[in-house]
Design a protein around this motif. Sequence first.
Motif, short mmCIF file in Angstrom:
data_model
loop_
_atom_site.label_atom_id
_atom_site.label_comp_id
_atom_site.label_asym_id
_atom_site.label_seq_id
_atom_site.Cartn_x
_atom_site.Cartn_y
_atom_site.Cartn_z
N UNK A 105 0.90 -1.32 -0.02
CA UNK A 105 0.05 -0.24 0.20
C UNK A 105 0.74 1.23 0.11
N UNK A 106 0.31 2.44 -0.35
CA UNK A 106 0.77 3.73 -0.22
C UNK A 106 0.29 4.62 0.58
N UNK A 107 1.04 5.14 1.50
CA UNK A 107 0.40 6.21 2.69
C UNK A 107 -0.10 7.51 1.62
N UNK A 108 -1.36 8.14 2.24
CA UNK A 108 -1.48 9.41 1.80
C UNK A 108 -0.23 10.16 2.46
N UNK A 109 -0.40 11.40 1.95
CA UNK A 109 0.42 12.65 2.57
C UNK A 109 0.27 12.74 4.27
N UNK A 110 -0.72 12.24 4.88
CA UNK A 110 -0.83 12.58 6.13
C UNK A 110 -0.27 11.46 6.97
N UNK A 111 0.23 10.30 6.29
CA UNK A 111 0.75 9.20 6.92
C UNK A 111 -0.09 8.42 7.77
N UNK A 112 -1.47 8.80 7.68
CA UNK A 112 -2.57 8.18 8.62
C UNK A 112 -3.41 7.29 7.64
N UNK A 113 -3.80 7.82 6.55
CA UNK A 113 -4.72 7.14 5.85
C UNK A 113 -3.89 6.54 4.57
#
Length: 106
Positions: free
Chosen positions: A82-90
């Motif tokens: 998977x790839x993280x969104x910019x917020x590294x939460x989602x």
Amino acid sequence: MKKLMLVLIVVISFVASANALSFRTTQSLCWQTEQIILRSNGTFVIYDDGVKVYSGSYSIDRSTGGNAIELYVGEDTLRCTFSWAKDRINISSLTFRGNVYRPCRR
């Protein structure tokens, strides 16, 4: 003594949360009629056209720098990147069985 216990509890809680192997928030990802829900308690459910297909537990694989998860279904382990969104939460995307799942819009 009470201060020492409080500090010890805070340190243990911090270490436990730093080593958590699940997402901080529930992730809901979709591809066509399929939906994967990854809950913050380390469990997941996969639906196809609204019908529950699989459920089990999961963990984030830290050996990959946190870019893979392992889904545990019975005795089987399914690995997904998977790839993280910019917020590294989602999650911004997850590859499962060759298909790319993205956050649901439904």
